[in-house]
Design a protein around this motif. Structure first.
Motif, PDB file in Angstrom:
ATOM      1  N   SER A  99      22.943  43.637  58.374  1.00  0.00           N
ATOM      2  CA  SER A  99      23.533  42.619  59.533  1.00  0.00           C
ATOM      3  C   SER A  99      25.052  42.823  59.255  1.00  0.00           C
ATOM      4  CB  SER A  99      23.018  41.093  59.427  1.00  0.00           C
ATOM      5  OG  SER A  99      23.507  40.557  58.272  1.00  0.00           O
ATOM      6  N   MET A 100      25.431  43.047  57.991  1.00  0.00           N
ATOM      7  CA  MET A 100      27.064  42.882  58.017  1.00  0.00           C
ATOM      8  C   MET A 100      27.865  44.214  58.216  1.00  0.00           C
ATOM      9  SD  MET A 100      27.657  39.612  57.372  1.00  0.00           S
ATOM     10  CE  MET A 100      29.315  40.118  57.179  1.00  0.00           C
ATOM     11  N   GLN A 101      26.841  45.329  58.278  1.00  0.00           N
ATOM     12  CA  GLN A 101      27.433  46.593  58.543  1.00  0.00           C
ATOM     13  C   GLN A 101      28.485  47.087  57.647  1.00  0.00           C
ATOM     14  OE1 GLN A 101      25.680  48.884  61.746  1.00  0.00           O
ATOM     15  NE2 GLN A 101      24.310  47.778  60.287  1.00  0.00           N
ATOM     16  N   PRO A 102      28.259  47.111  56.489  1.00  0.00           N
ATOM     17  CA  PRO A 102      29.514  47.690  55.709  1.00  0.00           C
ATOM     18  C   PRO A 102      29.598  49.169  55.565  1.00  0.00           C
ATOM     19  CG  PRO A 102      27.620  46.898  54.333  1.00  0.00           C
ATOM     20  CD  PRO A 102      27.528  46.539  55.709  1.00  0.00           C
ATOM     21  N   ALA A 103      30.581  49.701  56.186  1.00  0.00           N
ATOM     22  CA  ALA A 103      30.716  51.144  56.461  1.00  0.00           C
ATOM     23  C   ALA A 103      31.074  51.999  55.352  1.00  0.00           C
ATOM     24  CB  ALA A 103      31.886  51.490  57.569  1.00  0.00           C
ATOM     25  N   ASN A 104      31.179  51.202  54.005  1.00  0.00           N
ATOM     26  CA  ASN A 104      31.493  51.888  52.678  1.00  0.00           C
ATOM     27  C   ASN A 104      30.483  51.511  51.783  1.00  0.00           C
ATOM     28  OD1 ASN A 104      32.103  49.034  52.805  1.00  0.00           O
ATOM     29  ND2 ASN A 104      33.786  49.131  51.238  1.00  0.00           N
ATOM     30  N   PHE A 105      29.259  51.115  52.177  1.00  0.00           N
ATOM     31  CA  PHE A 105      28.067  50.575  51.269  1.00  0.00           C
ATOM     32  C   PHE A 105      27.109  51.731  51.102  1.00  0.00           C
ATOM     33  CE2 PHE A 105      24.366  48.262  50.275  1.00  0.00           C
ATOM     34  CZ  PHE A 105      24.923  47.374  49.288  1.00  0.00           C
TER      35      PHE A 105
ATOM     36  N   PRO B 138      26.214  51.428  56.601  1.00  0.00           N
ATOM     37  CA  PRO B 138      25.337  51.226  55.361  1.00  0.00           C
ATOM     38  C   PRO B 138      24.374  52.048  55.265  1.00  0.00           C
ATOM     39  CG  PRO B 138      24.894  49.194  56.473  1.00  0.00           C
ATOM     40  CD  PRO B 138      25.975  49.829  57.409  1.00  0.00           C
ATOM     41  N   LEU B 139      24.224  52.808  53.957  1.00  0.00           N
ATOM     42  CA  LEU B 139      23.376  53.913  53.823  1.00  0.00           C
ATOM     43  C   LEU B 139      22.410  53.582  52.681  1.00  0.00           C
ATOM     44  CD1 LEU B 139      23.833  57.748  53.572  1.00  0.00           C
ATOM     45  CD2 LEU B 139      23.000  56.497  51.409  1.00  0.00           C
ATOM     46  N   PHE B 140      21.079  53.855  52.979  1.00  0.00           N
ATOM     47  CA  PHE B 140      20.146  53.775  51.904  1.00  0.00           C
ATOM     48  C   PHE B 140      19.658  54.970  51.346  1.00  0.00           C
ATOM     49  CE2 PHE B 140      15.797  52.606  50.667  1.00  0.00           C
ATOM     50  CZ  PHE B 140      16.008  51.257  49.709  1.00  0.00           C
ATOM     51  N   LEU B 141      19.395  55.184  50.154  1.00  0.00           N
ATOM     52  CA  LEU B 141      19.084  56.349  49.751  1.00  0.00           C
ATOM     53  C   LEU B 141      18.098  56.169  48.703  1.00  0.00           C
ATOM     54  CD1 LEU B 141      18.689  59.592  49.040  1.00  0.00           C
ATOM     55  CD2 LEU B 141      20.825  59.281  47.678  1.00  0.00           C
ATOM     56  N   GLU B 142      16.683  56.586  48.855  1.00  0.00           N
ATOM     57  CA  GLU B 142      15.599  56.333  47.936  1.00  0.00           C
ATOM     58  C   GLU B 142      15.367  57.670  47.290  1.00  0.00           C
ATOM     59  OE1 GLU B 142      10.754  54.979  48.194  1.00  0.00           O
ATOM     60  OE2 GLU B 142      11.524  56.759  49.336  1.00  0.00           O
TER      61      GLU B 142
ATOM     62  N   ALA C  60      14.899  49.305  59.372  1.00  0.00           N
ATOM     63  CA  ALA C  60      14.611  47.988  60.476  1.00  0.00           C
ATOM     64  C   ALA C  60      15.651  47.008  60.164  1.00  0.00           C
ATOM     65  CB  ALA C  60      13.152  47.658  60.235  1.00  0.00           C
ATOM     66  N   CYS C  61      16.173  46.706  59.049  1.00  0.00           N
ATOM     67  CA  CYS C  61      17.169  45.735  58.799  1.00  0.00           C
ATOM     68  C   CYS C  61      18.577  46.110  59.036  1.00  0.00           C
ATOM     69  CB  CYS C  61      17.436  45.499  57.027  1.00  0.00           C
ATOM     70  SG  CYS C  61      15.642  44.751  56.686  1.00  0.00           S
ATOM     71  N   GLY C  62      18.734  47.232  59.674  1.00  0.00           N
ATOM     72  CA  GLY C  62      20.157  47.775  60.218  1.00  0.00           C
ATOM     73  C   GLY C  62      21.036  48.651  59.367  1.00  0.00           C
ATOM     74  N   TYR C  63      20.337  49.349  58.506  1.00  0.00           N
ATOM     75  CA  TYR C  63      21.046  50.391  57.604  1.00  0.00           C
ATOM     76  C   TYR C  63      21.166  51.624  58.798  1.00  0.00           C
ATOM     77  CZ  TYR C  63      20.733  48.026  52.937  1.00  0.00           C
ATOM     78  OH  TYR C  63      21.081  47.513  51.880  1.00  0.00           O
ATOM     79  N   LYS C  64      22.558  52.306  58.895  1.00  0.00           N
ATOM     80  CA  LYS C  64      22.516  53.375  59.587  1.00  0.00           C
ATOM     81  C   LYS C  64      21.980  54.502  59.155  1.00  0.00           C
ATOM     82  CE  LYS C  64      26.746  51.563  62.020  1.00  0.00           C
ATOM     83  NZ  LYS C  64      28.394  51.748  62.287  1.00  0.00           N
ATOM     84  N   THR C  65      21.952  54.748  57.963  1.00  0.00           N
ATOM     85  CA  THR C  65      21.389  56.247  57.633  1.00  0.00           C
ATOM     86  C   THR C  65      20.434  55.769  56.432  1.00  0.00           C
ATOM     87  OG1 THR C  65      23.477  57.314  58.006  1.00  0.00           O
ATOM     88  CG2 THR C  65      21.802  58.174  56.553  1.00  0.00           C
TER      89      THR C  65
ATOM     90  N   ALA D 299      25.743  66.071  47.974  1.00  0.00           N
ATOM     91  CA  ALA D 299      26.898  66.992  48.597  1.00  0.00           C
ATOM     92  C   ALA D 299      27.953  66.469  49.692  1.00  0.00           C
ATOM     93  CB  ALA D 299      26.501  68.285  48.824  1.00  0.00           C
ATOM     94  N   ASP D 300      27.203  65.906  50.646  1.00  0.00           N
ATOM     95  CA  ASP D 300      27.800  65.305  51.745  1.00  0.00           C
ATOM     96  C   ASP D 300      27.511  63.815  52.141  1.00  0.00           C
ATOM     97  OD1 ASP D 300      25.494  65.725  52.728  1.00  0.00           O
ATOM     98  OD2 ASP D 300      26.150  67.228  54.231  1.00  0.00           O
ATOM     99  N   LEU D 301      27.067  63.202  50.944  1.00  0.00           N
ATOM    100  CA  LEU D 301      26.412  61.774  51.214  1.00  0.00           C
ATOM    101  C   LEU D 301      27.437  60.747  52.125  1.00  0.00           C
ATOM    102  CD1 LEU D 301      23.954  59.852  50.356  1.00  0.00           C
ATOM    103  CD2 LEU D 301      25.449  58.988  48.213  1.00  0.00           C
ATOM    104  N   THR D 302      28.674  60.877  51.821  1.00  0.00           N
ATOM    105  CA  THR D 302      29.668  59.909  52.499  1.00  0.00           C
ATOM    106  C   THR D 302      30.036  60.237  53.775  1.00  0.00           C
ATOM    107  OG1 THR D 302      31.542  60.900  51.257  1.00  0.00           O
ATOM    108  CG2 THR D 302      30.285  59.029  50.010  1.00  0.00           C
ATOM    109  N   ASP D 303      29.679  61.479  54.212  1.00  0.00           N
ATOM    110  CA  ASP D 303      29.870  61.942  55.522  1.00  0.00           C
ATOM    111  C   ASP D 303      28.767  61.331  56.690  1.00  0.00           C
ATOM    112  OD1 ASP D 303      31.676  63.598  54.673  1.00  0.00           O
ATOM    113  OD2 ASP D 303      30.407  65.678  54.765  1.00  0.00           O
ATOM    114  N   ASN D 304      27.700  60.729  56.136  1.00  0.00           N
ATOM    115  CA  ASN D 304      26.809  59.991  56.896  1.00  0.00           C
ATOM    116  C   ASN D 304      27.323  58.552  57.089  1.00  0.00           C
ATOM    117  OD1 ASN D 304      24.162  61.720  56.753  1.00  0.00           O
ATOM    118  ND2 ASN D 304      24.856  61.580  54.596  1.00  0.00           N
ATOM    119  N   ASP D 305      26.881  57.827  58.285  1.00  0.00           N
ATOM    120  CA  ASP D 305      27.145  56.649  58.526  1.00  0.00           C
ATOM    121  C   ASP D 305      26.614  55.589  57.480  1.00  0.00           C
ATOM    122  OD1 ASP D 305      28.659  57.427  60.965  1.00  0.00           O
ATOM    123  OD2 ASP D 305      26.709  57.239  62.227  1.00  0.00           O
TER     124      ASP D 305
END
Length: 375
Positions: free
Chosen positions: A275-281, A340-344, A312-317, A332-338
């Motif tokens: 919900s907070m949409q942190p673009a650096n998270f 907040p990002l969630f990587l399992e 569903a909670c609002g993570y962009k990637t 290699a290009d993780l931070t090029d994605n929008d």
């Protein structure tokens, strides 16, 4: 020491056959025996200790029987609310047996995050009005204590706690283990992610072996520890610590190194972050389907599509990998994605036997990170 089978049978003799809880290292042999010898519907490894009390209350309402709830004493904080506002005699008046591992017992060496909780374990039970005793390591005496606890619960209709010291239970090896869904070790995956972080990025790592492995990686590679906050306690809250930093320093990339048990424990945190949409998270989940730090008891980490929950909670990637090659490609290009990002990252359970512990104190860790964040 008590053979887990003997204690389990002592409970069964009192018709205590339903268990819910969160595993603890001091209870790992008992929890392993329960897992191997109890129908899964009667042994539920809960998301958190408060949820376990809720499960126990539901069982009691449906059967009239006394349930058992197991936990590490660090989980007492999660049960205060339901014990006081649900099962207490002044509310719904329900009996349940609490089986509590006593980490940080005064006079027994333990890690710093357990010291305060160890001091207040018994006083906290007293403050809640919960009768308790420390379980004897003698099997015959322990059996008598179980019998007395059951009698008291039947007489009073209230909770009773058995507090378990280190070394009380004899060894028992878990038979019904979770099959690995990856051959990538968690330690290798942590190293790969840490290596991919830019020089200004900071990381918040969760409770248990994830923090220990991150600390060892920094030491082994000749790096300092000032970029990492090791969340040695407060399981399930690492992502919100990371979120607080990310929102306060939006020009710095912040990583959360999380575990499946920790995410599940307070999964509502995903909704707040989204919900907070942190673009650096960058939320990195190392998922091995077990509570690895306390004996390998299973979580539902492999049964829930956590990336889709994050989406569903609002993570962009949201991304998921299960091998080193795919992980390398993603990083290699993780931070090029929008974000907040969630990587399992699905990883193998277990850790090397000689895994060390942090050699800095929590205060030293905090001060070093705060200095780093000023740069």
């Amino acid at each position: 020491m008590i053979q887990p089978e003997k204690f389990y049978q002592a409970l069964a003799n009192e018709d205590i056959t339903f268990f819910a809880g969160v595993p603890d290292s001091l209870l790992k042999n008992l929890c392993a025996y329960i897992t191997d010898h109890t129908d899964p519907r009667n042994n539920i490894i809960a998301a958190n200790e408060g949820g376990a009390v809720g499960l126990a209350a539901g069982y009691h309402l449906a059967t009239g029987k006394i349930p058992a709830v197991y936990m590490q004493n660090s989980g007492e904080g999660n049960v205060v609310n339901p014990l006081m506002s649900l099962t207490d005699k002044d509310v719904y008046h329900m009996p349940l047996l609490l089986i509590i591992g006593w980490r940080g017992e005064p006079g027994v060496h333990d890690e710093p995050q357990h010291v305060k909780q160890g001091k207040v374990t018994l006083p906290l039970l007293d403050a809640m009005g919960i009768e308790h005793t420390t379980l004897s390591a003698d099997e015959n005496e322990a059996e008598q204590q179980v019998r007395h606890a059951a009698e008291r619960m039947r007489e009073t209709g209230e909770a009773y706690a058995l507090v378990i010291r280190k070394g009380t239970f004899a060894d028992y090896k878990l038979i019904n283990t979770v099959a690995d869904e990856s051959q990538l070790t968690r330690e290798k995956a942590i190293q790969m992610v840490a290596e991919a972080m830019d020089s200004r990025a900071a990381a918040v790592s969760t409770t248990g072996k994830i923090s220990r492995e991150l600390f060892e990686y920094r030491t082994g590679s000749g790096q300092g520890h000032e970029r990492d906050f090791l969340t040695v306690g407060s399981m399930g809250h690492a992502s919100q610590i990371a979120l607080g930093i990310a929102l306060s320093q939006p020009d710095r990339n912040i990583y959360c190194f999380d575990g499946d048990g920790a995410v599940l424990m307070h999964m509502g945190a995903l909704a707040i972050t989204g919900s907070m949409q942190p673009a650096n998270f960058y939320h990195i989940l190392f998922n091995n389907g077990v509570h690895d730090s306390v004996g390998g008891q299973p979580t539902v980490g492999y049964k829930v599509d956590l990336p889709e929950v994050a989406a569903a909670c609002g993570y962009k990637t949201v991304l998921s990998v299960d091998n080193a090659e795919d992980l390398s490609d993603v990083l290699a290009d993780l931070t090029d994605n929008d974000a907040p990002l969630f990587l399992e990252i699905k990883v193998k359970k277990g850790a090397r036997a000689d895994l060390g512990r942090p050699t800095t104190t929590p205060v030293e860790n905090k001060e070093a990170l705060m200095d780093f964040l000023k740069r």
